[in-house]
Motif scaffolding. Sequence first.
Motif, PDB file in Angstrom:
ATOM      1  N   ASP A 144       4.039   9.130  14.570  1.00 27.98           N
ATOM      2  CA  ASP A 144       4.245  10.193  13.589  1.00 27.98           C
ATOM      3  C   ASP A 144       4.801   9.608  12.291  1.00 27.98           C
ATOM      4  O   ASP A 144       5.148   8.429  12.201  1.00 27.98           O
ATOM      5  N   ASN A 145       4.871  10.452  11.266  1.00 32.39           N
ATOM      6  CA  ASN A 145       5.209   9.989   9.920  1.00 32.39           C
ATOM      7  C   ASN A 145       6.586   9.340   9.864  1.00 32.39           C
ATOM      8  O   ASN A 145       6.777   8.318   9.198  1.00 32.39           O
ATOM      9  N   GLU A 146       7.563   9.910  10.542  1.00 31.07           N
ATOM     10  CA  GLU A 146       8.922   9.382  10.462  1.00 31.07           C
ATOM     11  C   GLU A 146       9.052   8.045  11.181  1.00 31.07           C
ATOM     12  O   GLU A 146       9.740   7.137  10.705  1.00 31.07           O
ATOM     13  N   TYR A 147       8.387   7.912  12.335  1.00 37.89           N
ATOM     14  CA  TYR A 147       8.431   6.615  13.023  1.00 37.89           C
ATOM     15  C   TYR A 147       7.757   5.548  12.167  1.00 37.89           C
ATOM     16  O   TYR A 147       8.277   4.433  12.000  1.00 37.89           O
ATOM     17  N   ALA A 148       6.596   5.898  11.619  1.00 36.57           N
ATOM     18  CA  ALA A 148       5.879   4.955  10.763  1.00 36.57           C
ATOM     19  C   ALA A 148       6.725   4.558   9.557  1.00 36.57           C
ATOM     20  O   ALA A 148       6.734   3.393   9.142  1.00 36.57           O
ATOM     21  N   SER A 149       7.457   5.510   8.992  1.00 33.25           N
ATOM     22  CA  SER A 149       8.288   5.219   7.821  1.00 33.25           C
ATOM     23  C   SER A 149       9.364   4.200   8.145  1.00 33.25           C
ATOM     24  O   SER A 149       9.647   3.298   7.343  1.00 33.25           O
ATOM     25  N   GLN A 150       9.980   4.336   9.312  1.00 28.47           N
ATOM     26  CA  GLN A 150      10.996   3.368   9.719  1.00 28.47           C
ATOM     27  C   GLN A 150      10.376   1.988   9.941  1.00 28.47           C
ATOM     28  O   GLN A 150      10.963   0.958   9.590  1.00 28.47           O
ATOM     29  N   ARG A 164       0.867  -1.177   0.000  1.00 27.14           N
ATOM     30  CA  ARG A 164       0.000   0.000   0.000  1.00 27.14           C
ATOM     31  C   ARG A 164       0.903   1.226   0.000  1.00 27.14           C
ATOM     32  O   ARG A 164       2.034   1.173   0.486  1.00 27.14           O
ATOM     33  N   HIS A 165       0.411   2.326  -0.522  1.00 27.47           N
ATOM     34  CA  HIS A 165       1.249   3.523  -0.562  1.00 27.47           C
ATOM     35  C   HIS A 165       1.717   3.886   0.841  1.00 27.47           C
ATOM     36  O   HIS A 165       0.935   3.878   1.796  1.00 27.47           O
ATOM     37  N   VAL A 166       2.986   4.194   0.967  1.00 24.28           N
ATOM     38  CA  VAL A 166       3.597   4.381   2.278  1.00 24.28           C
ATOM     39  C   VAL A 166       2.918   5.473   3.096  1.00 24.28           C
ATOM     40  O   VAL A 166       2.746   5.347   4.308  1.00 24.28           O
ATOM     41  N   HIS A 167       2.478   6.555   2.454  1.00 29.69           N
ATOM     42  CA  HIS A 167       1.844   7.641   3.210  1.00 29.69           C
ATOM     43  C   HIS A 167       0.450   7.263   3.691  1.00 29.69           C
ATOM     44  O   HIS A 167       0.004   7.738   4.733  1.00 29.69           O
ATOM     45  N   ALA A 168      -0.237   6.396   2.949  1.00 29.94           N
ATOM     46  CA  ALA A 168      -1.540   5.919   3.400  1.00 29.94           C
ATOM     47  C   ALA A 168      -1.387   5.037   4.636  1.00 29.94           C
ATOM     48  O   ALA A 168      -2.168   5.122   5.585  1.00 29.94           O
ATOM     49  N   ILE A 169      -0.360   4.168   4.630  1.00 33.21           N
ATOM     50  CA  ILE A 169      -0.094   3.342   5.812  1.00 33.21           C
ATOM     51  C   ILE A 169       0.241   4.241   7.004  1.00 33.21           C
ATOM     52  O   ILE A 169      -0.270   4.055   8.108  1.00 33.21           O
ATOM     53  N   ALA A 170       1.115   5.215   6.772  1.00 30.67           N
ATOM     54  CA  ALA A 170       1.525   6.109   7.857  1.00 30.67           C
ATOM     55  C   ALA A 170       0.337   6.871   8.428  1.00 30.67           C
ATOM     56  O   ALA A 170       0.209   7.032   9.649  1.00 30.67           O
ATOM     57  N   ASN A 171      -0.568   7.338   7.560  1.00 30.86           N
ATOM     58  CA  ASN A 171      -1.753   8.059   8.032  1.00 30.86           C
ATOM     59  C   ASN A 171      -2.637   7.162   8.881  1.00 30.86           C
ATOM     60  O   ASN A 171      -3.194   7.591   9.901  1.00 30.86           O
TER      61      ASN A 171
END
Length: 376
Positions: free
Chosen positions: A153-159, A137-144
Amino acid sequence: MSENQLVVVLGMHRSGTSLVASLVEAMGFSCGEHPMRPSKDNPNGYWEDELIVDINEKLLHSLGYQWCSLVWLNLADLRQSKLYEALRQKAVNYLQKLLAKNKKVSLKDPRMCILLPFWLDVFKELDTDIKVVLVKRHVHAIANSLLTRDQFDNEYASQLIYLHWAAIVRFLPKSYSRILINYEEVRRDEIGIRKSLMTFLDVESSVPSNLFEEKLEHHATSSSEASASGFTWQQEMLMGFPNANVDEDRIKSLATFYYALNAAYGRRNHRQHVINEIKNFADNYKTKKVILYGASEFASILIGQLSDAIVLSVDYAASEDHRIARFGKHFYAPHLIKETEHDVIVVAVTGRKNEIIKILRAYSCKVLVFLEEYLF
């Protein structure tokens, strides 16, 4: 070729693995004898076996981790658990029982990504053909979605996303048959995805109903949305999974950084402490001419604290022809340090200290300050 079939659905939390697992089950695969009950987060169900989830949870906890820990675990690391062998045998026995009864079995739990070496050790004991369904799934959708549910937050989710996807790329044997399912594609063309899955699994589905409901569409995000997340060298994975390379040395160099974030997010009251320490650090340099090294997550916090003091931002991955735009700043090639008047170079990168010193000493004899040493 075995008469037994095992389908493993692998993907990050909040990426649509439950939806895809439901499609696999509709094609005649058993999801286990202990189905996890629906909740407000997944009202239609998880398609996870609670016994499998319990094995994963116990293995993680025995090593001091939880489902959301930022951690990189190879087989040797996992075998440090005193529960490893008992849990491995429990998993083998249970799956052998399921396969003997059902012939077609599906497993799904996002924790299996970071514990993949353990499960591969289990699978080698089974008489079954194994196929893998990768879910993206698109990374920003998962992060949201993680922000809404878990306040990451976005950076923790990205890691977290990076580590799950990198583990799949690094550890999943190339000999395993696999198919990639994009969550966004299921939203657009469920019938086509069903047909692709049936062909891949060599089955026919007698369930014509549409399982994909509007209420399951959490935080739909276009592929063009938002700024980059994660470190510069992680972009290939975050954008191109599963067609990306894994740099284990770089991942391991973040051990200190991950340790701090695990402490902060595992104990939410500790997160503010870490942020306050960074603020205190920044106060020491607000009257200096600062060169910031490293387009990292630490840098994002420092930029907010030292914006007026930073005279130049540099990163090793930048070049004369390529600037890196992050956190409202442009990061330039390190050679520009020689041309910029400064008092101190603040390094916002964890690990690789000797390598970084060698790079920076080629351009400056000023004081080098490593943020990780101050914090940890």
